[in-house]
Each structure stands twice: as C-alpha cells, then as structure tokens.
Design an enzyme around this catalytic site. Structure first.
Site, short mmCIF file in Angstrom:
data_model
loop_
_atom_site.label_atom_id
_atom_site.label_comp_id
_atom_site.label_asym_id
_atom_site.label_seq_id
_atom_site.Cartn_x
_atom_site.Cartn_y
_atom_site.Cartn_z
N LYS A 217 2.32 53.65 12.85
CA LYS A 217 2.21 52.18 11.86
C LYS A 217 1.08 52.21 10.79
CE LYS A 217 1.10 47.50 11.28
NZ LYS A 217 1.04 46.37 11.64
N HIS B 187 39.93 75.32 25.09
CA HIS B 187 39.98 74.43 24.45
C HIS B 187 39.88 72.62 25.85
CE1 HIS B 187 40.67 76.83 21.47
NE2 HIS B 187 41.90 77.21 21.54
#
Length: 535
Positions: free
Chosen positions: A149, A291
């Site tokens: 932060k 595939h």
C-alpha cells in the site's frame, strides 16, 4: 473515496536503510540479508528467520526488541504492533506522519521481505480444518499489504526470485530503489496475498467439514481463483498469441524427457489424462488422441495388443498425436509406438529399456502420469465474453457393474453380456469425444469415431467412413452417442452400418420413434439418463 492529503510527490528513488525480514521459504535469504548488511542496511527479523541470520553471523535486531513485547501465543503474535506497522505505513512526505513517528520513537521501515506459510502445500494431501487454519498466516499478509500500500516509500519482496534484481538496483543507485521498481513489487505482493486468500477460500468451499448452506449449489459466490504462474509458454494456441500455464501440475504429471510442453501440448495432455482415468482400473488400455479427440482406444490382455487395436481404428490421425496408457510402458509396446512419430507419450511409469528407446527421439515428450486427474477438485472454467463459465467436472464414470445398474433398457431386447461390456467401453470413450460425438466399438476396441460434427447423423456417417477407410467391419458392433438421438435416422443409420446395440442418454421428445426403430432392427438400446456434451 478516502481523499489523499495534498502532499508533495514522493521522491523517485527511495533509500533503503532499514529492512524487516520474516520469511517461511528461506531460500536465498542468508545471502540476500548479508548483502543488504554489507550495504549498510539495518535488519529486523522474527522467529526462525532471525535465528537463521544470527547463526550465519549477520547482525539482526529481533522484532521483540523493536516492539518491546515478546512473541506470544506460540509465535502467533509477534509483528502485529504499531512499532512495526507505523514504521511501514508512515508517509515520508507527510509532516504529520513524521511527527507521529517522532513522538512514539518509531523508526521507519523501508523494505519488507516476507513470504507466507505454505497453505496450499499444507492442505494438498487433505487436511482437517483445524490443521488448515494453523497454516493461515496473519502477520505476514498484514505486513505485505501494508508495504505494498505504501509503495511510494516502501519496497516489498515476496519471493526469493526478486532478491537479485533488488540487490542489483540498490548497487546501481547508491542504496535506493526506483518508484517503478517499488510499484512492480507492490503489484506482485498484492497478487501474492490474493492467491493466498483464494487458496483458503477454495479450501473452505470444498471442505467436507464445512456446514451446509441454504444454497444448494456447490459453486462459490464469489468465484475466486489466483494461481502462480508456472511458466511462460513459447506462444498460445497459435504463434501470434501469448501463452502461459498457471497452477501446480506436479501432483498430476511429471516430465521425463523432451522439450517444454506447448499450450496445445497441455491441452492434449489434459484430455489424454482425463480419458485414461476412465480406464484406470481396467485391463491394459491404450488411447490415441489428436487435437484432444480420441482417434483410437482399445483394451487387451497386454499393452502391445491394445496399441495395435487402438492404432487400427485410424492409421493416419495418430501421426504427431498423443498416446496414453494405463500400465507401465514396456519395451515391446514402446517399439510399436516408435514406428510412427508421436508428440507425447503418457504412462504411469516406464520400464527402463522402454524409456531408453523412447528417449532416442529428442522431439518426443515423455510424461509420467503421477496422479489421476479425477483427484483434481478444481472447477472447470472457461472464458466467455465479459466473464467466466464455471462448472463442476464431468466425473469419471463408476465401475461397470455399478454403471450397468443405472441403465434403463429401452428396447424389447436387452444387450448380451458382451454387448453390455462394449456399451460401457464405448460410453467411456464417447464421453471424451467432442460433440456431436458417435463411437462404434466391439470387443473392447473402437472401430469408428465421429467427432465435432454439426449434426448427429453427420457424426455417425463420419464414424462409419473412418471404419471403412481402416477396413474395419462394424457388424456386431455397439454405438454410443454423447447426447440423445433427436430423430430415428441416426439409430437407423447405425443399425444399417452393423450396430447391434446402442447407448445414449435418452430424453428426446422422439424417444419412442427411436425405440421403435431400434426394435425394428433388433438393436438393444439402453438409456443412461446422463448426457456428456464436450464443447
């Protein structure tokens, strides 16, 4: 929105004078801390990290000296103190913050080095909630988030992979880190804590110990998933696309030989592992995929015979394809597979002489199937426009006898014992063929597979054509359809091709017409009640 004060912009380069180091993964931390010390950086540390650094002869101030409070609750509370967090969160360009530090005699902290308890590893093999909660880090994420932060002034390191680049920049900039570097480190820090929280949320979502909610769905709300990047791939599905793999594949597959897997390799490998899971407890079984679609699957008394029968289904498609087996791969089977080029061979193990032979081809990847993909409890996730589609996985089918008891016999004739076993085999294969999917099989081997067609009759005709091309007779075969036959023509075409039994989900408004057609052709047909679309 909380408005920021009207303060001067932070300096581009922030000096690193004081570092807090508290890490679970201590890889490289001794060398990193030593080099920081040599640059004049004061080091604060906690618990086990402090002991490691002290034993290495590196001067360290323990956090308890900074806070004036001992570690309590068996180390659960040590860094959660204003003397730590005010030092991290103070804005160096804010006179009020500086005054607060001065009033409380708190020194600023410029670098936080912290990685967290390995929650994911702690629960990987199964852990009760009490054990899992003991591995939830509190102080670590708090420090990391505080530093991230306040990255305008503070740097944060959450991985040993970052140490060297930090040191190089400090050496090049007289002990300071650039704002760009701090911002990048902050981004990675928030990713680190996000992944950590997501792992905890996922564990509690899946835990059998968690109480039931009023929501019947097992899907979480919100859906969160944050995975570490395992590796960057050469490219995505096509060379103009970028690709990477995220997560932890080690519990499931282990690379034994060959260059790194590509995006498409990972897709094929995942499909192959899911297919062979259906036959994990079956006789020796070989699956050949291309595939992501099975182009030949067979069981036999040994792998060599199973390979020959699977390959016979389609002698063209296996070139450059994927082979997966459910037994230790032996030399004889390896020699048969080696007669054509295969992209990947997957097995639970490889006999030494088979491994030596297959390693002779540098282009081939060899993968050890370590753990069943059925044990991966992750949801099936796909990206769509504007979001994600999330679903539970299409689980592995139960054993044959259990599966058979769930069938509904739709026709006058019940399948024979052999037909029933072939229906079970064809159904398991069909489940892994792209929709629309049709599979013809006999005696535990595929004869023709029709995948990914726009209509079910087209899929059936393609499967028949494939069988004819391979000179395989469909007489006495069975046929499986991943979804119901919407019209009688699909069943009639299968019967004319030679099918004597059929398996499908049922549920069409024209089921009666299909049943009549099956009875007219003396085809035994069973309904499973479950569809297995695969898009």
């Amino acid at each position: 929105m909380i408005s920021a004060k009207d303060l001067p912009a932070p300096e581009d380069f922030a000096p690193i004078r004081r570092a807090l180091i508290s890490v679970f993964d201590k890889t490289g931390v001794e060398s990193f801390a030593r080099r920081l010390h040599d640059m004049g950086v004061d080091i604060i540390s906690t618990g086990g990290t402090a002991r490691v650094l002290q034993e290495a002869g590196i001067p360290v101030t323990e956090v308890s000296e900074v806070t004036g409070s001992p570690e309590v609750l068996d180390g659960r509370v040590k860094s959660l103190h204003p003397a730590v967090h005010a030092g991290i969160l103070a804005r160096r360009n804010d006179p009020d913050d500086e005054a607060d530090l001065s009033d409380q005699s708190i020194e600023p902290i410029d670098l936080v080095v912290c990685n967290l308890y390995p929650f994911g590893k702690a629960v990987r093999g199964g852990a009760d909630v009490a054990t899992a909660m003991e591995n939830v880090d509190i102080g670590g994420p708090t420090m990391v988030r505080a530093a991230a932060k306040n990255h305008d002034f503070v740097a944060v390191a959450t991985s040993p992979d970052q140490y060297e680049s930090i040191l190089v920049e400090l050496e090049e900039n007289d002990g300071a880190l650039s704002h760009d570097a701090r911002k990048i480190l902050a981004r990675e820090a928030f990713g680190h804590t996000a992944a950590y929280d997501a792992a905890i949320h996922s564990y509690l979502t899946d835990s059998d110990e968690m109480p039931e909610t009023s929501d019947a769905s097992s899907l979480p709300d919100p859906y969160t998933d944050s995975l570490p990047q395992a590796s960057i791939l050469r490219y995505g599905e096509n060379p103009h696309q970028e690709g990477a793999i995220y997560g932890d594949t080690e519990p499931f597959v282990e690379a034994m030989h060959g260059k790194a897997l590509s995006f498409n390799n990972w897709m094929d490998l995942s499909a192959a592992c899911a297919l062979i899971d259906e036959f994990r407890d079956a006789p020796p079984t070989v699956g050949i995929l291309k595939h992501t679609n099975p182009c030949g699957v067979a069981t036999a008394d040994d792998l060599s015979t199973a390979w020959k029968r699977a390959f016979a289904t389609d002698r063209q498609s296996p070139f450059g394809g994927i082979v997966v087996v459910n037994r230790a791969l032996d030399r004889e089977t390896a020699e048969a597979i080696d007669e054509i080029f295969t992209e990947i061979i997957i097995a639970p193990s490889f006999e030494d002489d088979a491994l030596a032979l297959l390693k002779e081809n540098e282009r081939r990847r060899l993968i050890k199937h370590v753990g069943a993909s059925r044990n991966d409890k992750r949801f099936n996730v796909r990206s769509v426009v504007g979001g994600l589609l999330v679903q539970t996985n299409d689980a592995v089918l139960p054993p044959f006898e259990h599966q058979r008891r769930q069938w509904s016999i739709a026709t006058d004739r019940s399948p024979t014992a052999q037909e029933a076993r072939d229906l079970d085999f064809a159904w398991r294969v069909c489940k892994h063929v792209k929709s629309n999917a049709i599979v013809y099989a006999r005696d535990g081997a595929t004869l023709g597979i029709g995948a990914g067609q726009m209509s079910r009759i087209d899929a059936s005709e393609l499967a028949v054509m494939k069988a004819e091309k391979s000179e395989l007779d469909l007489s006495g075969s069975v046929v499986a359809s991943d979804a119901f036959f919407p019209f009688a023509d699909g069943l009639e075409a299968a019967a004319e091709a030679g099918a004597r039994a059929a398996i499908q989900p049922g549920g069409s408004i024209r089921d009666e017409e299909v049943i009549e057609a099956a009875n007219a052709h003396d085809v035994a047909m069973v309904f499973t009640g479950h569809r297995h679309f695969r898009h």
